[in-house]
Design an enzyme around this catalytic site. Structure first.
Site, PDB file in Angstrom:
ATOM      1  N   ASN A 218     -14.355   5.746 -79.854  1.00  0.00           N
ATOM      2  CA  ASN A 218     -12.948   5.336 -79.781  1.00  0.00           C
ATOM      3  C   ASN A 218     -12.237   6.088 -78.654  1.00  0.00           C
ATOM      4  O   ASN A 218     -12.356   7.310 -78.549  1.00  0.00           O
ATOM      5  CB  ASN A 218     -12.283   5.672 -81.131  1.00  0.00           C
ATOM      6  CG  ASN A 218     -10.899   5.094 -81.305  1.00  0.00           C
ATOM      7  OD1 ASN A 218     -10.714   3.889 -81.140  1.00  0.00           O
ATOM      8  ND2 ASN A 218      -9.931   5.926 -81.659  1.00  0.00           N
ATOM      9  N   HIS A 254      -3.033   2.016 -76.743  1.00  0.00           N
ATOM     10  CA  HIS A 254      -1.682   2.605 -76.685  1.00  0.00           C
ATOM     11  C   HIS A 254      -1.121   2.263 -75.312  1.00  0.00           C
ATOM     12  O   HIS A 254      -1.395   2.945 -74.333  1.00  0.00           O
ATOM     13  CB  HIS A 254      -1.740   4.123 -76.842  1.00  0.00           C
ATOM     14  CG  HIS A 254      -2.092   4.577 -78.212  1.00  0.00           C
ATOM     15  ND1 HIS A 254      -1.317   4.281 -79.316  1.00  0.00           N
ATOM     16  CD2 HIS A 254      -3.123   5.309 -78.678  1.00  0.00           C
ATOM     17  CE1 HIS A 254      -1.861   4.829 -80.391  1.00  0.00           C
ATOM     18  NE2 HIS A 254      -2.961   5.447 -80.042  1.00  0.00           N
ATOM     19  N   GLU A 284      -5.595   1.149 -82.235  1.00  0.00           N
ATOM     20  CA  GLU A 284      -4.346   1.919 -82.372  1.00  0.00           C
ATOM     21  C   GLU A 284      -3.226   1.270 -81.558  1.00  0.00           C
ATOM     22  O   GLU A 284      -2.444   1.949 -80.899  1.00  0.00           O
ATOM     23  CB  GLU A 284      -4.562   3.376 -81.913  1.00  0.00           C
ATOM     24  CG  GLU A 284      -5.752   4.057 -82.589  1.00  0.00           C
ATOM     25  CD  GLU A 284      -5.940   5.528 -82.218  1.00  0.00           C
ATOM     26  OE1 GLU A 284      -5.006   6.136 -81.653  1.00  0.00           O
ATOM     27  OE2 GLU A 284      -7.023   6.065 -82.495  1.00  0.00           O
ATOM     28  N   ASP A 286      -0.121  -0.137 -79.821  1.00  0.00           N
ATOM     29  CA  ASP A 286       1.345  -0.147 -79.743  1.00  0.00           C
ATOM     30  C   ASP A 286       1.732  -0.286 -78.267  1.00  0.00           C
ATOM     31  O   ASP A 286       0.909  -0.076 -77.389  1.00  0.00           O
ATOM     32  CB  ASP A 286       2.002   1.091 -80.409  1.00  0.00           C
ATOM     33  CG  ASP A 286       1.515   2.428 -79.892  1.00  0.00           C
ATOM     34  OD1 ASP A 286       0.805   2.466 -78.868  1.00  0.00           O
ATOM     35  OD2 ASP A 286       1.860   3.466 -80.510  1.00  0.00           O
TER      36      ASP A 286
END
Ligand SMILES: *[C@@H]1O[C@H](CO)[C@@H](O)[C@H](O)[C@H]1NC(C)=O
Ligand SMILES: *[C@@H]1O[C@H](CO)[C@@H](O)[C@H](O)[C@H]1NC(C)=O
Ligand SMILES: *[C@@H]1O[C@H](CO)[C@@H](O)[C@H](O)[C@H]1NC(C)=O
Ligand SMILES: *[C@@H]1O[C@H](CO)[C@@H](O)[C@H](O)[C@H]1NC(C)=O
Ligand SMILES: *[C@@H]1O[C@H](CO)[C@@H](O)[C@H](O)[C@H]1NC(C)=O
Length: 372
Positions: A218, A254, A284, A286
């Site tokens: 990741n 992100h 993750e 955003d």
């Protein structure tokens, strides 16, 4: 991360009594759980999940309004614990393991229909390490003793959470922003070989309990072609050259408003891993604004950034699922990490939705974006 509402929730404060001439409606009346539903749509269109992180460390589970949305399995069908499975939580003293905080997320995922795809996070990372790993008296580790400690951590943590985990992020963020191996304590003692060693230990631990748990690398800034993404390809090859198992790569995603890579760039980056036989995950997601507040025009551009990103996963058959970090600005990690930035999530802090929510739904269902 910490937020005013998180502290209020922890303290049992129901409504914040900041002087306000007109009473605010109760949060519980505003949280939006109406159609359309992102997880249901993702499943209907061939993906395994649309999910959202949960951080019980910041007290989210005590926030009724927040949990009304997070609990809804039509909206979120998977979760990832934000902090509580990390090394400092799980093995605070050497060889003393405590799974209780991580198990809170396991229990909530089971109770809300997310347990088939609980993304366990993470085994080896350079942050949130207990002091016994990082602050040993100088030079008291050797390559052998640190490898043994790392293997012990991986083995007992994988066994401890067992089949509750759909996947483990085995190694997290091992490449730095100059596309070099990150100079972590593990790298200092073991060189790049700590990475295949970690995956081998995870593979052995999974086998020892007869489970099927996906093993994942990741990282961030590997979601578009470039030097860091190429280094991640090298990382995958390093693991595979020893015959060690790696199942997939997580694109943290992100992103920053105005700098988010387009759908085709993200698909091209995915292709560099799927051509090696790997699955992909958006882990993750955003999209933060570098300056606040957003305007209707910049909110439309944020919606477009979300749309393009989700489209990249939807159009990549090996991309399994999409997870946001998390869904609500009140608990976003962004403001405390990047001063003056934020509004990165699908929901405003008051739990109403931004245009980006509709854009995500439209990307999932493969219709043109009307809010971008
Ligand atoms: C969310 O789900 C958990 C687990 O079932 C439950 O304990 C909690 O009361 C729910 N919260 C809300 C606000 O629905
Ligand atoms: C495990 O951690 C929990 C939560 O931090 C704590 O309450 C509990 O006492 C710990 N258990 C042991 C055996 O230390
Ligand atoms: C471990 O460190 C010792 C001492 O520096 C060195 O001789 C040895 O080659 C290292 N082992 C590995 C596997 O790197
Ligand atoms: C929620 O917050 C956003 C951003 O501050 C605001 O534009 C919106 O009007 C609020 N919605 C409600 C129902 O309060
Ligand atoms: C969707 O967008 C494409 C390209 O922008 C356009 O060619 C097409 O007509 C649009 N489809 C619909 C149904 O509006």
């Amino acid at each position: 991360m910490a937020s005013l509402r998180a502290f209020a929730a922890l303290a049992g404060v129901v409504a914040l009594t900041v002087a306000a001439p007109v009473p605010e409606p109760e949060l519980a009346e505003r949280q939006d759980t109406s159609a359309p539903f992102l997880h249901s749509a993702a499943v209907a269109h061939g993906k395994a999940w649309f999910g959202s992180e949960l951080d019980t460390f910041s007290g989210e589970q005590y926030d009724q309004a927040f949990m009304t949305v997070w609990n809804d399995s039509r909206i979120f069908g998977s979760t990832t614990p934000g902090n509580t499975m990390k090394w400092e939580f799980v093995e605070p003293q050497q060889n003393t393991f405590n799974f209780s905080q991580g198990m809170q997320t396991v229990a909530l995922s089971k109770a809300t229909g997310k347990d088939a795809h609980l993304r366990c996070h993470n085994l080896v990372w350079h942050e949130e390490l207990p002091s016994w790993v990082v602050y040993q008296p100088y030079d008291s580790w050797t390559n052998i003793t640190l490898a043994a400690a790392m293997i012990n951590h991986i083995t007992k943590t994988v066994r401890g959470f067992g089949s509750n985990c759909y996947s483990w992020d085995v190694v997290n963020e091992a490449i730095d922003d100059n596309a070099q191996w990150r100079n972590t304590i593990f790298y200092q003692y073991m060189g790049k070989y700590y990475i295949p060693i970690a995956f081998a230990a995870a593979q052995a631990a999974v086998k020892s309990i007869g489970a099927d748990i996906k093993l994942v690398y990741n990282d961030y800034n590997i979601e578009f072609p470039g030097a860091k993404q190429q280094k991640a390809v090298e990382l995958v090859q390093l693991i595979k050259q020893y015959g060690i198992k790696i199942d997939g790569v997580g694109f943290e995603s992100h992103f920053v408003f105005g700098e988010t890579p387009g759908a085709s760039a993200q698909m091209q980056a995915m292709q560099s891993f799927t051509s090696l036989g790997l699955n992909m995950y958006q882990t993750e997601l955003d999209v933060r604004f570098p300056s606040l507040p957003p305007t209707p025009a910049t909110l439309a551009q944020q919606a477009s950034d979300y749309y393009n990103t989700i489209q990249a996963c939807m159009k990549t058959p090996a991309c399994q699922g999409m997870t946001v970090w998390d869904f609500d600005d009140a608990y976003s990690w962004v403001p405390s990490t990047f001063a003056g930035q934020g509004d990165a999530c699908l929901y405003w802090a008051n739990l109403t939705r931004k245009p980006a929510y509709e854009a995500v739904y439209q990307a999932i269902t493969d219709v043109n974006c009307t809010v971008c």
